[in-house]
Design a protein around this motif. Structure first.
Motif, PDB file in Angstrom:
ATOM      1  N   SER A 278     -48.026  23.994   9.432  1.00 59.01           N
ATOM      2  CA  SER A 278     -49.260  24.928   9.118  1.00 59.01           C
ATOM      3  C   SER A 278     -48.805  26.363   9.138  1.00 59.01           C
ATOM      4  O   SER A 278     -47.900  26.591  10.094  1.00 59.01           O
ATOM      5  CB  SER A 278     -50.628  24.538   9.930  1.00 59.01           C
ATOM      6  OG  SER A 278     -50.438  24.742  11.117  1.00 59.01           O
ATOM      7  N   VAL A 279     -49.537  27.336   8.505  1.00 57.90           N
ATOM      8  CA  VAL A 279     -49.059  28.625   8.619  1.00 57.90           C
ATOM      9  C   VAL A 279     -50.373  29.516   8.014  1.00 57.90           C
ATOM     10  O   VAL A 279     -50.953  29.044   7.192  1.00 57.90           O
ATOM     11  CB  VAL A 279     -47.848  29.112   7.722  1.00 57.90           C
ATOM     12  CG1 VAL A 279     -48.036  28.532   6.235  1.00 57.90           C
ATOM     13  CG2 VAL A 279     -47.552  30.595   7.997  1.00 57.90           C
ATOM     14  N   VAL A 280     -50.715  30.519   8.563  1.00 57.40           N
ATOM     15  CA  VAL A 280     -51.651  31.506   8.105  1.00 57.40           C
ATOM     16  C   VAL A 280     -51.348  33.035   8.433  1.00 57.40           C
ATOM     17  O   VAL A 280     -50.516  33.309   9.321  1.00 57.40           O
ATOM     18  CB  VAL A 280     -53.335  31.117   9.100  1.00 57.40           C
ATOM     19  CG1 VAL A 280     -53.035  31.623  10.677  1.00 57.40           C
ATOM     20  CG2 VAL A 280     -54.072  31.807   8.338  1.00 57.40           C
ATOM     21  N   ALA A 281     -51.821  33.677   7.638  1.00 59.26           N
ATOM     22  CA  ALA A 281     -51.351  35.040   7.566  1.00 59.26           C
ATOM     23  C   ALA A 281     -52.507  36.057   7.731  1.00 59.26           C
ATOM     24  O   ALA A 281     -53.697  35.816   7.240  1.00 59.26           O
ATOM     25  CB  ALA A 281     -50.524  35.506   6.008  1.00 59.26           C
ATOM     26  N   SER A 282     -52.336  37.222   8.585  1.00 56.40           N
ATOM     27  CA  SER A 282     -53.145  38.205   8.561  1.00 56.40           C
ATOM     28  C   SER A 282     -52.787  39.273   9.178  1.00 56.40           C
ATOM     29  O   SER A 282     -51.607  39.272  10.080  1.00 56.40           O
ATOM     30  CB  SER A 282     -54.568  37.510   9.599  1.00 56.40           C
ATOM     31  OG  SER A 282     -55.596  38.474   9.783  1.00 56.40           O
TER      32      SER A 282
ATOM     33  N   LEU B  51     -52.128  21.127  13.012  1.00 52.07           N
ATOM     34  CA  LEU B  51     -52.090  20.736  11.305  1.00 52.07           C
ATOM     35  C   LEU B  51     -52.713  21.667  10.590  1.00 52.07           C
ATOM     36  O   LEU B  51     -52.383  21.557   9.300  1.00 52.07           O
ATOM     37  CB  LEU B  51     -52.560  19.442  11.304  1.00 52.07           C
ATOM     38  CG  LEU B  51     -52.084  18.385  12.048  1.00 52.07           C
ATOM     39  CD1 LEU B  51     -52.882  17.092  12.136  1.00 52.07           C
ATOM     40  CD2 LEU B  51     -50.509  18.058  11.885  1.00 52.07           C
ATOM     41  N   SER B  52     -53.541  22.546  10.820  1.00 49.64           N
ATOM     42  CA  SER B  52     -54.385  23.611  10.345  1.00 49.64           C
ATOM     43  C   SER B  52     -54.579  24.694  11.038  1.00 49.64           C
ATOM     44  O   SER B  52     -54.860  24.623  12.338  1.00 49.64           O
ATOM     45  CB  SER B  52     -55.453  22.817   9.656  1.00 49.64           C
ATOM     46  OG  SER B  52     -56.162  23.879   8.804  1.00 49.64           O
ATOM     47  N   LEU B  53     -54.669  25.895  10.377  1.00 44.65           N
ATOM     48  CA  LEU B  53     -55.110  27.136  11.014  1.00 44.65           C
ATOM     49  C   LEU B  53     -56.009  27.866  10.254  1.00 44.65           C
ATOM     50  O   LEU B  53     -56.327  27.823   9.050  1.00 44.65           O
ATOM     51  CB  LEU B  53     -53.869  28.182  11.144  1.00 44.65           C
ATOM     52  CG  LEU B  53     -52.627  27.529  12.195  1.00 44.65           C
ATOM     53  CD1 LEU B  53     -51.426  28.074  11.627  1.00 44.65           C
ATOM     54  CD2 LEU B  53     -53.141  27.983  13.618  1.00 44.65           C
ATOM     55  N   LEU B  54     -56.940  28.814  11.140  1.00 42.13           N
ATOM     56  CA  LEU B  54     -58.180  29.356  10.621  1.00 42.13           C
ATOM     57  C   LEU B  54     -58.390  30.797  11.253  1.00 42.13           C
ATOM     58  O   LEU B  54     -58.240  30.786  12.447  1.00 42.13           O
ATOM     59  CB  LEU B  54     -59.419  28.583  10.405  1.00 42.13           C
ATOM     60  CG  LEU B  54     -60.550  29.281   9.932  1.00 42.13           C
ATOM     61  CD1 LEU B  54     -60.608  29.533   8.671  1.00 42.13           C
ATOM     62  CD2 LEU B  54     -61.834  28.796  10.522  1.00 42.13           C
ATOM     63  N   THR B  55     -58.066  31.902  10.676  1.00 40.07           N
ATOM     64  CA  THR B  55     -58.438  33.357  11.130  1.00 40.07           C
ATOM     65  C   THR B  55     -59.782  33.649  10.921  1.00 40.07           C
ATOM     66  O   THR B  55     -60.427  33.203  10.145  1.00 40.07           O
ATOM     67  CB  THR B  55     -57.479  34.059  10.585  1.00 40.07           C
ATOM     68  OG1 THR B  55     -57.979  34.321   9.115  1.00 40.07           O
ATOM     69  CG2 THR B  55     -56.063  33.833  10.447  1.00 40.07           C
ATOM     70  N   GLY B  56     -60.309  34.443  11.934  1.00 38.22           N
ATOM     71  CA  GLY B  56     -61.442  34.878  12.153  1.00 38.22           C
ATOM     72  C   GLY B  56     -61.938  35.776  13.504  1.00 38.22           C
ATOM     73  O   GLY B  56     -61.195  35.507  14.467  1.00 38.22           O
ATOM     74  N   ASP B  57     -62.994  36.597  13.369  1.00 36.12           N
ATOM     75  CA  ASP B  57     -63.139  37.220  14.671  1.00 36.12           C
ATOM     76  C   ASP B  57     -64.229  36.500  15.475  1.00 36.12           C
ATOM     77  O   ASP B  57     -65.075  36.925  15.559  1.00 36.12           O
ATOM     78  CB  ASP B  57     -63.434  38.767  14.249  1.00 36.12           C
ATOM     79  CG  ASP B  57     -63.914  39.639  15.336  1.00 36.12           C
ATOM     80  OD1 ASP B  57     -63.315  39.244  16.624  1.00 36.12           O
ATOM     81  OD2 ASP B  57     -64.442  40.647  15.273  1.00 36.12           O
ATOM     82  N   PHE B  58     -63.600  35.364  15.876  1.00 38.70           N
ATOM     83  CA  PHE B  58     -64.622  34.503  16.626  1.00 38.70           C
ATOM     84  C   PHE B  58     -65.409  35.251  17.925  1.00 38.70           C
ATOM     85  O   PHE B  58     -66.395  34.894  18.248  1.00 38.70           O
ATOM     86  CB  PHE B  58     -63.893  33.288  16.884  1.00 38.70           C
ATOM     87  CG  PHE B  58     -63.638  32.736  15.690  1.00 38.70           C
ATOM     88  CD1 PHE B  58     -63.893  32.258  14.596  1.00 38.70           C
ATOM     89  CD2 PHE B  58     -62.112  32.751  15.675  1.00 38.70           C
ATOM     90  CE1 PHE B  58     -63.471  31.969  13.651  1.00 38.70           C
ATOM     91  CE2 PHE B  58     -61.432  32.091  14.718  1.00 38.70           C
ATOM     92  CZ  PHE B  58     -62.266  31.565  13.459  1.00 38.70           C
ATOM     93  N   ASN B  59     -64.460  36.009  18.556  1.00 42.64           N
ATOM     94  CA  ASN B  59     -65.110  36.819  19.782  1.00 42.64           C
ATOM     95  C   ASN B  59     -65.804  37.872  19.648  1.00 42.64           C
ATOM     96  O   ASN B  59     -65.974  38.951  20.646  1.00 42.64           O
ATOM     97  CB  ASN B  59     -64.212  36.527  21.059  1.00 42.64           C
ATOM     98  CG  ASN B  59     -62.874  37.340  20.815  1.00 42.64           C
ATOM     99  OD1 ASN B  59     -62.773  37.776  19.813  1.00 42.64           O
ATOM    100  ND2 ASN B  59     -62.040  37.287  21.677  1.00 42.64           N
TER     101      ASN B  59
END
Length: 270
Positions: free
Chosen positions: A117-121, A254-262
């Motif tokens: 998996s890969v995620v960009a930010s 297997l999967s990635l998600l970006t977010g300002d969780f904290n």
């Protein structure tokens, strides 16, 4: 398009106002770790045209698990980032609609892994795209490294018409099989007659077990890391790799998600 894949990604890579497609090939049934064709499809008046051959090596990019269109070099067009098994994270630079592999990219040597998996930010808030890439993790017996990679050889070793796979690593200066005699013989029954005892098998290296000429003819790949990583974009095609914490390495990402969780204006979840 008869190709077994895991990812399809859409993006306007030619900047003509519509969405084009990249389709990543992943595996050829019965012939691991060979990879099938991947496809770049250009959207021409709502018809998709196969233009893969205009981009050198893109059709045979590897066992791709996930792909994203991303402008890693900040030149206002979409490049491709591909991750997959027995691959390093691989950038294809977009120049006037033609993709060229890793041109120019530095800092990703010896990062072949089992990427899923890969995620960009823009994680460091410096104006460019950084990446997190999900690997199989450290919670396994293989533990490949830059100096001690994991190898895979694949061919019809016993000439029975089916593909066979042999994994190996370096131990005390010798390249030896990962699997013992019992498991290796299940994959390659000819070893039962060739090597009669477990003690004998344990004393031999890969060349002595499978044959030096056979291994030279076999399809070969290697992996140097199984750690999920952060790829910091330093600009001008330069990247810095950092392994994430042990909590992220307990299994395959297997999967990635970006977010300002904290709620600190930055963040990522896996």
């Amino acid at each position: 398009m008869l190709s077994s894949g895991k990812t399809v990604v859409a993006g306007d890579y030619d900047n003509d106002g519509d969405l084009d497609l990249f389709i990543g090939g992943n595996a050829i049934p019965g012939k691991y770790p060979l990879s099938p064709r991947s496809y770049l499809l250009k959207n021409e008046n709502d018809h998709f045209i196969d233009v893969t051959e205009t981009s050198n090596s893109l059709s045979e990019a590897g066992m791709i698990s996930e792909a994203i269109f991303t402008d890693y070099d900040m030149d206002k067009d979409l490049d491709l980032l591909l991750v997959g098994e027995w691959m390093q994270p691989t950038f294809y630079n977009n120049t006037a609609g033609v993709f060229k592999k890793n041109t120019p990219v530095t800092g990703l040597d010896k990062t072949e892994g089992w990427w899923f998996s890969v995620v960009a930010s823009d994680f460091d808030k410096d104006g460019d795209q950084d990446y997190v890439v999900g690997n199989i993790g450290k919670n396994n017996k293989f533990q490949p490294s830059e100096k001690n990679p994991l190898y895979v050889y694949s061919m019809d070793f016993d000439d029975n018409g089916s593909f066979d796979v042999a994994l190996s690593k370096i131990n005390e200066g010798k390249q030896v099989p990962i699997r013992g005699k019992e498991c290796s013989s299940e994959q390659n029954p000819f070893l039962l007659d060739k090597i009669e005892t477990f003690k004998k098998f344990a004393s031999l290296d890969m060349n002595e077990i499978y044959g030096e000429e056979k291994l030279k003819e076999a399809f070969q790949l290697s992996a140097h890391t199984f750690e999920t990583m952060y790829l910091e974009n330093l600009g001008y095609g330069n990247f810095k790799t950092t392994s994430l914490t042990n909590e992220t390495q307990t299994g395959p990402t297997l999967s990635l998600l970006t977010g300002d969780f904290n709620q600190d204006i930055m963040g990522i979840g896996a």
